[in-house]
Motif scaffolding. Structure first.
Motif, PDB file in Angstrom:
ATOM      1  N   ASN A  41       0.812  -1.220   0.000  1.00 57.33           N
ATOM      2  CA  ASN A  41       0.000   0.000   0.000  1.00 57.33           C
ATOM      3  C   ASN A  41       0.848   1.274   0.000  1.00 57.33           C
ATOM      4  O   ASN A  41       0.642   2.157   0.829  1.00 57.33           O
ATOM      5  N   PRO A  42       1.803   1.370  -0.922  1.00 53.45           N
ATOM      6  CA  PRO A  42       2.631   2.573  -0.965  1.00 53.45           C
ATOM      7  C   PRO A  42       1.796   3.802  -1.316  1.00 53.45           C
ATOM      8  O   PRO A  42       0.719   3.695  -1.909  1.00 53.45           O
ATOM      9  N   THR A  43       2.319   4.938  -0.947  1.00 58.20           N
ATOM     10  CA  THR A  43       1.694   6.222  -1.248  1.00 58.20           C
ATOM     11  C   THR A  43       2.732   7.128  -1.895  1.00 58.20           C
ATOM     12  O   THR A  43       3.933   6.827  -1.877  1.00 58.20           O
ATOM     13  N   TYR A  44       2.279   8.238  -2.419  1.00 58.85           N
ATOM     14  CA  TYR A  44       3.202   9.188  -3.041  1.00 58.85           C
ATOM     15  C   TYR A  44       4.241   9.660  -2.029  1.00 58.85           C
ATOM     16  O   TYR A  44       5.397   9.838  -2.360  1.00 58.85           O
ATOM     17  N   ARG A  45       3.819   9.832  -0.793  1.00 60.11           N
ATOM     18  CA  ARG A  45       4.727  10.303   0.249  1.00 60.11           C
ATOM     19  C   ARG A  45       5.602   9.193   0.840  1.00 60.11           C
ATOM     20  O   ARG A  45       6.626   9.480   1.451  1.00 60.11           O
ATOM     21  N   TYR A  46       5.198   7.924   0.665  1.00 59.35           N
ATOM     22  CA  TYR A  46       5.975   6.825   1.240  1.00 59.35           C
ATOM     23  C   TYR A  46       5.893   5.596   0.336  1.00 59.35           C
ATOM     24  O   TYR A  46       4.935   4.832   0.392  1.00 59.35           O
ATOM     25  N   HIS A  47       6.916   5.458  -0.501  1.00 61.77           N
ATOM     26  CA  HIS A  47       6.995   4.301  -1.397  1.00 61.77           C
ATOM     27  C   HIS A  47       8.449   3.842  -1.558  1.00 61.77           C
ATOM     28  O   HIS A  47       9.005   3.844  -2.651  1.00 61.77           O
ATOM     29  N   PRO A  48       9.078   3.418  -0.444  1.00 60.62           N
ATOM     30  CA  PRO A  48      10.502   3.050  -0.494  1.00 60.62           C
ATOM     31  C   PRO A  48      10.774   1.923  -1.490  1.00 60.62           C
ATOM     32  O   PRO A  48      10.151   0.875  -1.448  1.00 60.62           O
ATOM     33  N   GLY A  49      11.697   2.190  -2.382  1.00 59.92           N
ATOM     34  CA  GLY A  49      12.105   1.193  -3.375  1.00 59.92           C
ATOM     35  C   GLY A  49      11.184   1.064  -4.574  1.00 59.92           C
ATOM     36  O   GLY A  49      11.558   0.465  -5.582  1.00 59.92           O
ATOM     37  N   HIS A  50       9.998   1.600  -4.476  1.00 61.42           N
ATOM     38  CA  HIS A  50       9.064   1.523  -5.603  1.00 61.42           C
ATOM     39  C   HIS A  50       9.441   2.533  -6.677  1.00 61.42           C
ATOM     40  O   HIS A  50       9.890   3.637  -6.380  1.00 61.42           O
ATOM     41  N   ALA A  51       9.226   2.145  -7.913  1.00 61.33           N
ATOM     42  CA  ALA A  51       9.343   3.075  -9.028  1.00 61.33           C
ATOM     43  C   ALA A  51       7.973   3.668  -9.289  1.00 61.33           C
ATOM     44  O   ALA A  51       6.950   3.022  -9.061  1.00 61.33           O
ATOM     45  N   GLU A  52       7.959   4.909  -9.756  1.00 58.21           N
ATOM     46  CA  GLU A  52       6.721   5.461 -10.283  1.00 58.21           C
ATOM     47  C   GLU A  52       6.522   4.786 -11.634  1.00 58.21           C
ATOM     48  O   GLU A  52       7.319   4.989 -12.553  1.00 58.21           O
ATOM     49  N   GLY A  53       5.515   3.948 -11.722  1.00 55.46           N
ATOM     50  CA  GLY A  53       5.319   3.152 -12.925  1.00 55.46           C
ATOM     51  C   GLY A  53       3.965   3.358 -13.553  1.00 55.46           C
ATOM     52  O   GLY A  53       3.125   4.110 -13.051  1.00 55.46           O
ATOM     53  N   ILE A  54       3.785   2.663 -14.633  1.00 59.13           N
ATOM     54  CA  ILE A  54       2.529   2.741 -15.366  1.00 59.13           C
ATOM     55  C   ILE A  54       2.088   1.333 -15.750  1.00 59.13           C
ATOM     56  O   ILE A  54       2.912   0.502 -16.139  1.00 59.13           O
ATOM     57  N   GLU A  55       0.800   1.091 -15.577  1.00 56.39           N
ATOM     58  CA  GLU A  55       0.182  -0.144 -16.040  1.00 56.39           C
ATOM     59  C   GLU A  55      -0.521   0.195 -17.345  1.00 56.39           C
ATOM     60  O   GLU A  55      -1.372   1.087 -17.390  1.00 56.39           O
ATOM     61  N   ILE A  56      -0.142  -0.514 -18.396  1.00 55.73           N
ATOM     62  CA  ILE A  56      -0.710  -0.275 -19.720  1.00 55.73           C
ATOM     63  C   ILE A  56      -1.557  -1.485 -20.094  1.00 55.73           C
ATOM     64  O   ILE A  56      -1.040  -2.603 -20.145  1.00 55.73           O
ATOM     65  N   THR A  57      -2.827  -1.257 -20.337  1.00 55.18           N
ATOM     66  CA  THR A  57      -3.703  -2.317 -20.837  1.00 55.18           C
ATOM     67  C   THR A  57      -3.780  -2.138 -22.345  1.00 55.18           C
ATOM     68  O   THR A  57      -4.125  -1.059 -22.836  1.00 55.18           O
ATOM     69  N   TYR A  58      -3.413  -3.206 -23.064  1.00 53.92           N
ATOM     70  CA  TYR A  58      -3.350  -3.084 -24.520  1.00 53.92           C
ATOM     71  C   TYR A  58      -3.976  -4.280 -25.220  1.00 53.92           C
ATOM     72  O   TYR A  58      -4.132  -5.355 -24.633  1.00 53.92           O
ATOM     73  N   ALA A  59      -4.340  -4.044 -26.466  1.00 57.29           N
ATOM     74  CA  ALA A  59      -4.938  -5.078 -27.318  1.00 57.29           C
ATOM     75  C   ALA A  59      -3.832  -5.675 -28.179  1.00 57.29           C
ATOM     76  O   ALA A  59      -3.311  -4.999 -29.068  1.00 57.29           O
ATOM     77  N   PRO A  60      -3.440  -6.924 -27.931  1.00 57.75           N
ATOM     78  CA  PRO A  60      -2.324  -7.510 -28.672  1.00 57.75           C
ATOM     79  C   PRO A  60      -2.571  -7.692 -30.166  1.00 57.75           C
ATOM     80  O   PRO A  60      -1.610  -7.859 -30.917  1.00 57.75           O
ATOM     81  N   LEU A  61      -3.808  -7.617 -30.604  1.00 57.11           N
ATOM     82  CA  LEU A  61      -4.074  -7.665 -32.045  1.00 57.11           C
ATOM     83  C   LEU A  61      -3.831  -6.304 -32.707  1.00 57.11           C
ATOM     84  O   LEU A  61      -3.773  -6.206 -33.930  1.00 57.11           O
ATOM     85  N   GLU A  62      -3.691  -5.255 -31.885  1.00 55.27           N
ATOM     86  CA  GLU A  62      -3.483  -3.910 -32.406  1.00 55.27           C
ATOM     87  C   GLU A  62      -2.074  -3.382 -32.161  1.00 55.27           C
ATOM     88  O   GLU A  62      -1.590  -2.517 -32.888  1.00 55.27           O
TER      89      GLU A  62
END
Length: 164
Positions: A41-62
């Motif tokens: 449950n990291p937060t913007y103020r406390y996320h030790p070792g976590h990267a600011e990342g992105i989850e991308i949902t994509y259509a593999p046929l596209e």
């Protein structure tokens, strides 16, 4: 109905990554969050070792995982350790969070290809990390640049031409 896949990338501040990926063909959804760190449950103020990342949902046929990686290497500097723009620290590292051996192999191949082109002045330092848990960021960070069009970002297309 087509099955969607997810990809997990980190390349500095998550706001700019989200804004650019959301417009890519085949990308159906994006969410910013924290990945690869030490606490639950990291937060913007406390996320030790976590990267600011992105989850991308994509259509593999596209679009493909490889095409997403190609774009990833064109919109951030993968040659700086723990730094993008004005942001410093491991939260801003360049990382690919692979979910299986196929993704890991494609990531290794893409890094090799990007290095061979010599478009970047340095060598790629993007880390390959096994996917763990993606923790969505707080609501105020989702779609940040849509709500704040003049907000901070260090992401832009450095190269129009694909690597692949």
């Amino acid at each position: 109905m087509e099955d969607y896949k997810k990809a997990y990338l980190a390349g500095g501040c998550f706001w700019g990554m989200e804004e650019l990926f959301r417009a890519r063909p085949g990308v159906k959804d994006t969410e910013v969050g924290y990945i690869g760190g030490e606490n639950e449950n990291p937060t913007y103020r406390y996320h030790p070792g976590h990267a600011e990342g992105i989850e991308i949902t994509y259509a593999p046929l596209e679009t493909s995982f490889r095409e997403l990686l190609d774009y990833f290497f064109r919109i951030h500097d993968p040659t700086t350790v723990d730094k993008q723009g004005n942001d410093l620290g491991s939260s801003y590292r360049s990382a690919i969070f692979f979910q299986n051996e196929v993704e890991k192999k494609e990531a290794v191949e893409m890094i090799t290809l990007v290095d061979r082109t010599n478009r970047w002045k340095g060598r790629v330092v993007t880390t390959l990390e096994p996917y763990t848990t993606f923790w969505p960021a707080e609501p105020e960070h989702q779609d940040y640049l849509v709500r704040n069009p003049n907000g901070y970002t260090c992401h832009f297309e450095r190269f129009k031409e694909p690597f692949i």
